[in-house]
Design a protein around this motif. Structure first.
Motif, mmCIF file in Angstrom:
data_model
loop_
_atom_site.group_PDB
_atom_site.id
_atom_site.type_symbol
_atom_site.label_atom_id
_atom_site.label_comp_id
_atom_site.label_asym_id
_atom_site.label_seq_id
_atom_site.Cartn_x
_atom_site.Cartn_y
_atom_site.Cartn_z
ATOM 1 N N GLY A 73 0.796 -1.225 0.000
ATOM 2 C CA GLY A 73 0.000 0.000 0.000
ATOM 3 C C GLY A 73 0.827 1.273 0.000
ATOM 4 N N LYS A 74 2.158 1.167 0.149
ATOM 5 C CA LYS A 74 3.014 2.351 0.141
ATOM 6 C C LYS A 74 3.765 2.434 -1.184
ATOM 7 C CE LYS A 74 2.197 3.596 4.450
ATOM 8 N NZ LYS A 74 1.553 4.875 4.802
ATOM 9 N N ASN A 75 3.907 3.636 -1.714
ATOM 10 C CA ASN A 75 4.565 3.793 -3.003
ATOM 11 C C ASN A 75 6.038 4.148 -2.816
ATOM 12 O OD1 ASN A 75 5.313 4.281 -5.644
ATOM 13 N ND2 ASN A 75 3.417 5.339 -6.161
ATOM 14 N N ALA A 76 6.890 3.133 -2.879
ATOM 15 C CA ALA A 76 8.328 3.349 -2.719
ATOM 16 C C ALA A 76 8.922 4.069 -3.918
ATOM 17 C CB ALA A 76 9.027 2.009 -2.505
ATOM 18 N N THR A 77 8.283 3.931 -5.093
ATOM 19 C CA THR A 77 8.772 4.585 -6.309
ATOM 20 C C THR A 77 8.824 6.094 -6.130
ATOM 21 O OG1 THR A 77 7.938 2.813 -7.715
ATOM 22 C CG2 THR A 77 8.317 4.937 -8.768
ATOM 23 N N ASP A 78 7.778 6.669 -5.532
ATOM 24 C CA ASP A 78 7.728 8.107 -5.299
ATOM 25 C C ASP A 78 8.914 8.562 -4.472
ATOM 26 O OD1 ASP A 78 5.372 7.812 -6.598
ATOM 27 O OD2 ASP A 78 4.092 8.611 -5.015
ATOM 28 N N SER A 79 9.182 7.849 -3.389
ATOM 29 C CA SER A 79 10.264 8.228 -2.479
ATOM 30 C C SER A 79 11.604 8.186 -3.182
ATOM 31 C CB SER A 79 10.284 7.296 -1.268
ATOM 32 O OG SER A 79 9.060 7.360 -0.568
ATOM 33 N N ALA A 80 11.860 7.127 -3.958
ATOM 34 C CA ALA A 80 13.130 6.994 -4.672
ATOM 35 C C ALA A 80 13.319 8.129 -5.679
ATOM 36 C CB ALA A 80 13.189 5.648 -5.384
ATOM 37 N N MET A 81 12.253 8.471 -6.369
ATOM 38 C CA MET A 81 12.314 9.531 -7.377
ATOM 39 C C MET A 81 12.576 10.888 -6.725
ATOM 40 S SD MET A 81 9.552 9.907 -10.425
ATOM 41 C CE MET A 81 9.151 11.493 -11.147
ATOM 42 N N ILE A 82 11.944 11.143 -5.592
ATOM 43 C CA ILE A 82 12.127 12.413 -4.881
ATOM 44 C C ILE A 82 13.556 12.532 -4.354
ATOM 45 C CG2 ILE A 82 11.445 13.699 -2.812
ATOM 46 C CD1 ILE A 82 8.567 12.543 -3.325
ATOM 47 N N ILE A 83 14.089 11.450 -3.777
ATOM 48 C CA ILE A 83 15.463 11.467 -3.251
ATOM 49 C C ILE A 83 16.468 11.717 -4.374
ATOM 50 C CG2 ILE A 83 17.257 10.039 -2.194
ATOM 51 C CD1 ILE A 83 14.943 8.692 -0.579
ATOM 52 N N ASP A 84 16.278 11.029 -5.498
ATOM 53 C CA ASP A 84 17.174 11.228 -6.643
ATOM 54 C C ASP A 84 17.102 12.663 -7.164
ATOM 55 O OD1 ASP A 84 18.330 8.773 -6.699
ATOM 56 O OD2 ASP A 84 17.660 8.249 -8.727
ATOM 57 N N ALA A 85 15.896 13.219 -7.216
ATOM 58 C CA ALA A 85 15.725 14.589 -7.706
ATOM 59 C C ALA A 85 16.522 15.579 -6.853
ATOM 60 C CB ALA A 85 14.246 14.972 -7.712
ATOM 61 N N MET A 86 16.491 15.392 -5.550
ATOM 62 C CA MET A 86 17.231 16.299 -4.668
ATOM 63 C C MET A 86 18.739 16.110 -4.825
ATOM 64 S SD MET A 86 14.757 17.989 -3.624
ATOM 65 C CE MET A 86 15.751 19.129 -2.635
#
Length: 246
Positions: A69-82
């Motif tokens: 139920g948690k979207n790990a893809t979002d977190s990975a993309m946000i971390i990479d963006a920063m």
């Protein structure tokens, strides 16, 4: 000097069929020096992406879903963006997703002086759209040759399915009219390039292609509430388009 762009794609949220047209669109705004797509590549539904990634030199980033139920893809993309932001290797970002979870990321990147282009489906929530400098609906990116797709219906007969286009509503006409007034000279004439730029700032998802027109000039010309004038520039090499309210 051409802007370098980081293209970050939410693989869980974007159909693979649009990638070629999407990359052609992104090339209009800069050089996509970083191209990454995020998803759990162990899932069979992402299998369609594999050949497309090779053809477009997009780097797949594996992200396992650790919690149901948690979207790990979002977190990975946000971390990479920063990380990319702080590396100072790019001038802007293209965030490809229809997920409002990237709203804060888009806002933060713009605060840091980055140009942010969003690409997603028409179902994308407004907060993410307005957080971008420009937002492009992925549905309008199909080439003219693909605007009509043939599908088989009951009885085996082919039918033509056309891409839906938005209607030019009184609200849209008012937006254009007030924008012309905002940048017009004393005689009411406004340079169309300035009108287009201000429309984009006011409404990041404004795009003449949403209404079935490849350019802003024929769209405005179709409304019959504006006057259009073509003028030669100083050296006479090309025409400048001006518009005013009737």
């Amino acid at each position: 000097m051409e802007n370098n762009l980081a293209v970050l794609i939410d693989g869980d949220n974007i159909p693979s069929a649009y990638v070629k047209e999407m990359m052609e669109e992104i090339a209009k705004y800069g050089n996509p020096t970083i191209k990454r797509i995020y998803g759990d590549w162990t899932k069979p539904q992402l299998g369609k992406w594999k050949s497309i990634l090779l053809e477009n030199a997009i780097n797949p980033i594996q992200q396992y879903g650790y919690t149901q139920g948690k979207n790990a893809t979002d977190s990975a993309m946000i971390i990479d963006a920063m990380d990319i932001l702080y590396s100072e290797k790019v001038d802007g970002f293209c965030l490809v997703s229809s997920d409002s979870d990237f709203t804060r990321l888009a806002t933060r990147l713009r605060e840091a002086g980055m140009k942010v282009i969003g690409i997603g489906e028409k179902k994308t929530p407004d907060p993410f759209i307005v957080a971008c400098d420009k937002f492009i609906y992925i549905e309008i990116l199909k080439n003219d040759s693909k605007e009509q797709e043939t599908e088989v219906v009951k009885g085996g007969k082919p039918s033509t399915k056309k891409n839906e286009v938005d209607k030019i509503t009184p609200k849209v006409i008012k937006l254009i009219s007030t924008t012309i007034s905002d940048v017009a000279d004393e005689d009411g004439w406004a340079f169309l390039g300035d009108v287009g730029s201000l429309l984009q700032k006011k409404q990041p998802n404004f795009d003449s292609r949403n209404y079935g027109f490849q350019k802003l000039t024929p769209m405005i010309n179709s409304i019959n509430k504006f006057e259009i004038e073509s003028r030669e520039n100083q050296n006479g090499r090309f025409k400048l388009i001006y518009v005013r309210n009737l």
